[in-house]
Design a protein around this motif. Structure first.
Motif, PDB file in Angstrom:
ATOM      1  N   CYS A   1     -34.730  -8.328  -6.057  1.00  0.00           N
ATOM      2  CA  CYS A   1     -34.794  -9.458  -6.996  1.00  0.00           C
ATOM      3  C   CYS A   1     -34.047 -10.694  -6.538  1.00  0.00           C
ATOM      4  O   CYS A   1     -34.365 -11.803  -6.993  1.00  0.00           O
ATOM      5  CB  CYS A   1     -34.233  -9.027  -8.362  1.00  0.00           C
ATOM      6  SG  CYS A   1     -35.083  -7.634  -9.101  1.00  0.00           S
TER       7      CYS A   1
ATOM      8  N   THR B   1     -40.344 -11.922  -8.034  1.00  0.00           N
ATOM      9  CA  THR B   1     -39.376 -11.155  -8.820  1.00  0.00           C
ATOM     10  C   THR B   1     -38.215 -12.008  -9.323  1.00  0.00           C
ATOM     11  O   THR B   1     -37.768 -11.837 -10.471  1.00  0.00           O
ATOM     12  CB  THR B   1     -38.820  -9.997  -7.981  1.00  0.00           C
ATOM     13  OG1 THR B   1     -38.214 -10.521  -6.782  1.00  0.00           O
ATOM     14  CG2 THR B   1     -39.935  -9.031  -7.596  1.00  0.00           C
TER      15      THR B   1
ATOM     16  N   VAL C   1     -37.045 -12.171 -13.217  1.00  0.00           N
ATOM     17  CA  VAL C   1     -35.754 -11.614 -13.623  1.00  0.00           C
ATOM     18  C   VAL C   1     -34.931 -12.669 -14.347  1.00  0.00           C
ATOM     19  O   VAL C   1     -34.295 -12.396 -15.379  1.00  0.00           O
ATOM     20  CB  VAL C   1     -34.997 -11.063 -12.396  1.00  0.00           C
ATOM     21  CG1 VAL C   1     -33.553 -10.757 -12.745  1.00  0.00           C
ATOM     22  CG2 VAL C   1     -35.682  -9.815 -11.870  1.00  0.00           C
ATOM     23  N   SER C   2     -34.949 -13.884 -13.836  1.00  0.00           N
ATOM     24  CA  SER C   2     -34.161 -14.957 -14.447  1.00  0.00           C
ATOM     25  C   SER C   2     -34.627 -15.251 -15.870  1.00  0.00           C
ATOM     26  O   SER C   2     -33.814 -15.377 -16.786  1.00  0.00           O
ATOM     27  CB  SER C   2     -34.252 -16.233 -13.596  1.00  0.00           C
ATOM     28  OG  SER C   2     -33.713 -16.017 -12.315  1.00  0.00           O
TER      29      SER C   2
ATOM     30  N   LEU D   1     -27.710 -13.089 -13.526  1.00  0.00           N
ATOM     31  CA  LEU D   1     -27.403 -11.661 -13.571  1.00  0.00           C
ATOM     32  C   LEU D   1     -25.951 -11.419 -13.990  1.00  0.00           C
ATOM     33  O   LEU D   1     -25.661 -10.566 -14.838  1.00  0.00           O
ATOM     34  CB  LEU D   1     -27.655 -11.025 -12.204  1.00  0.00           C
ATOM     35  CG  LEU D   1     -29.057 -10.482 -11.937  1.00  0.00           C
ATOM     36  CD1 LEU D   1     -29.216 -10.154 -10.458  1.00  0.00           C
ATOM     37  CD2 LEU D   1     -29.327  -9.235 -12.767  1.00  0.00           C
TER      38      LEU D   1
END
Length: 582
Positions: free
Chosen positions: A342, A366, A370-371, A433
């Motif tokens: 990611c 990805t 993901v963000s 993250l």
């Protein structure tokens, strides 16, 4: 993490008699436009849930606004009081501790393997100064302190968890300046560089005193917070100027001794080691590192590149490591593989800049997904464009389009000119993250505080402070064992100055922007003053004792620091459990 796990498993036994009458201590805050929360208001505080019967706790949690989870993906209070049976509380706490451990692993991995390298790559791409002192107190401090900063901002974003931030920042300060500094002194007694040490301790004492004044006064304004953040700018300028003066002084001495056959080594306890120690460590690593290069040219296929890029295990390093390291590596490997899928990483020190054509093309799909799913707990992912098209689907299609273009217009061997853009993408994704993991940590610790009838402050100064600082502890002691104790002791003070000023400053600034008002701190107990007073006392003692000891840190002083922390921890816990009170 072992002290935190042990304490948390032991706490249910210690707290069984407190559950009926919770006496919370800590720090809360709210905007001046909102109603001030009081510790005596038992009807609308989530901490009061343990006063109700087990059958009524789920209804209380669901109807009490203070129990609502603004951030995070898991409602831990609902999990503890509604989904699981009351007789499974020990199991609930154990599972939460295991999950907390994995969250700290995620924070550490993301910061060290992805956030910091991409930050360094951005610095190199922008041709910023390579002065070690400047980078050490800006980019390196941001990279190392990212978990602490995001945890503090997440805690400050909610009034009922503000005590976590204060406890964590002050608790980490005491832990680093006593346990970590004491461990370095025990492992490698040495003479600390006098001027950098006095500079760092002075600025840190100023930051702690300013924070203490804001807590004592109970309020702060936008101008004061901006000045609070500007203090770090003054610190950075002081570090750069002192390093510049030291380098000029050293060059002047070397120039004057050019005609002498034997040049004496310039080594003074007053010298600034911000540049020299880091450069000497780098030189040492360069001398001992080597690469295996094939005798004949060898070109990997695209599938081989993809598989090797997703393998986080270095076979040569694996054979040299201990069993404990291997066991922890096996535990981390699934997380590392997911992160590698990611988050792109650009390494300016490698010949190919860590360009991996198939994986980097996949990152364009990805990383944005993901963000958008992690940012603000996925609030924007499911938003509909004109009521028909979800945002996440638009981002997926754009990612597929960009990935196809990059894959078809590049080669496996040569990175494209726009490769540094992947560093920016990796920086953004890793920051999101870290922010998401920090929000989960704060929510989980708040639930543990409610279940165990513990204040957020004591959870902050123990579990959160230990979790965020244990990596620094091991890395600094390792650096000291390698023969660079000055660098280790500099890291002890330099990083926590950044964490204190930006953790509190950005947390308050974010709250001011959201509420469009000032911030008021609400003190609820003696523990906050014990925490602030202990940190101030440890700094004053270091400021006095070390110069009297001619700036030598020996094993006796290291033992003294460890005893100081043990005494502080005992007093803090006795205060939390009501044995010590006003």
């Amino acid at each position: 993490m072992s002290p935190g796990v042990f304490l948390s498993l032991l706490l249910p036994l210690l707290c069984s008699q407190r559950a009926a009458a919770s006496n919370q201590t800590g720090v809360r805050f709210s905007g001046t436009s909102s109603t001030m929360m009081s510790v005596n208001n038992n009807d609308d505080q989530c901490d009061s849930v343990m006063k109700y019967n087990a059958t009524d706790r789920c209804a209380f949690v669901k109807k009490t606004p203070d129990c609502e989870m603004e951030d995070g993906f898991i409602n831990y209070l609902d999990l503890a009081f509604c989904l699981l049976q009351p007789n499974l509380t020990p199991l609930t706490i154990t599972l939460c501790i295991v999950w907390l451990f994995f969250l700290f692993v995620i924070l550490g991995l993301t910061a060290s393997k992805f956030f910091c390298p991409n930050l360094s790559a951005i610095s190199s791409s922008l041709h910023l100064t390579h002065n070690v002192a400047a980078e050490g107190v800006t980019f390196l401090a941001l990279g190392n302190g990212a978990p602490d900063i995001f945890s503090a901002m997440a805690a400050f974003s909610r009034p009922h968890t503000a005590g976590l931030a204060v406890g964590a920042l002050f608790g980490a300060g005491i832990f680093v300046t006593t346990v970590v500094a004491g461990g370095v002194s025990l492992v490698k007694p040495f003479a600390v560089a006098s001027r950098p040490f006095l500079r760092d301790v002075t600025f840190y004492m100023a930051a702690v005193f300013w924070t203490f004044v804001m807590l004592f006064r109970g309020t702060t304004t936008l101008g004061e917070i901006l000045g609070y953040l500007a203090l770090y700018g003054v610190y950075v300028a002081t570090v750069i100027v002192s390093a510049y003066i030291y380098n000029r002084r050293k060059n002047f001495v070397n120039t004057d001794t050019d005609s002498v056959p034997h040049i004496p080594e310039f080594n003074s306890s007053d010298s600034s080691d911000d540049d020299d120690i880091a450069s000497s460590l780098t030189d040492g690593l360069i001398q001992h590192e080597y690469e295996y290069r094939p005798l004949m040219p060898y070109s990997e296929s695209t599938s081989q590149i993809l598989l090797s890029s997703l393998n986080p295990v270095d076979n040569r390093k694996w054979r040299r490591k201990s069993r404990n390291w291997k066991a922890f590596k096996v535990l981390k490997t699934p997380l590392e593989v997911l992160l590698l899928l990611c988050v792109p990483v650009v390494d300016p020190d490698k010949e190919d800049k860590n360009w991996r054509r198939p994986l980097n093309s996949l990152h364009l799909i990805t990383a944005p997904l993901v963000s958008v799913f992690l940012f603000q707990s996925g609030e924007y992912a499911n938003k509909m464009i004109q009521g028909q098209f979800p945002v996440w689907l638009l981002i997926l299609l754009l990612g597929l389009f960009l990935a196809a273009i990059v894959f078809c217009t590049t080669t496996n061997d040569c990175p494209p000119k726009y490769h540094p853009v992947f560093a920016l993408l990796g920086f953004v994704v890793s920051a999101v993250l870290i922010s998401a993991a920090a929000s989960e940590v704060v929510s989980l610790l708040h639930m543990l505080g409610v279940v165990l009838s513990l204040s957020n402050t004591v959870l902050g100064l123990t579990l959160l402070a230990w979790g965020n600082s244990i990596g620094d502890c091991f890395s600094d002691i390792t650096i000291a064992r390698q023969g660079y104790p000055r660098m280790a002791i500099s890291a002890c003070f330099g990083g926590i100055i950044f964490n204190m000023l930006f953790g509190v400053g950005l947390g308050c600034l974010r709250q001011m922007i959201e509420t469009k008002s000032g911030v008021q701190f609400e003190l609820e107990g003696l523990l906050t003053w014990i925490l602030a007073g202990s940190l101030g006392l440890s700094l004053v003692l270091s400021f006095v004792i070390i110069p009297l000891n001619r700036f030598h840190l020996n094993r006796k002083y290291g033992i003294f620091l460890l005893i100081f922390y043990a005494v502080f921890l005992v007093i803090a816990l006795l205060t939390e459990f009501g044995i010590i009170h006003k």
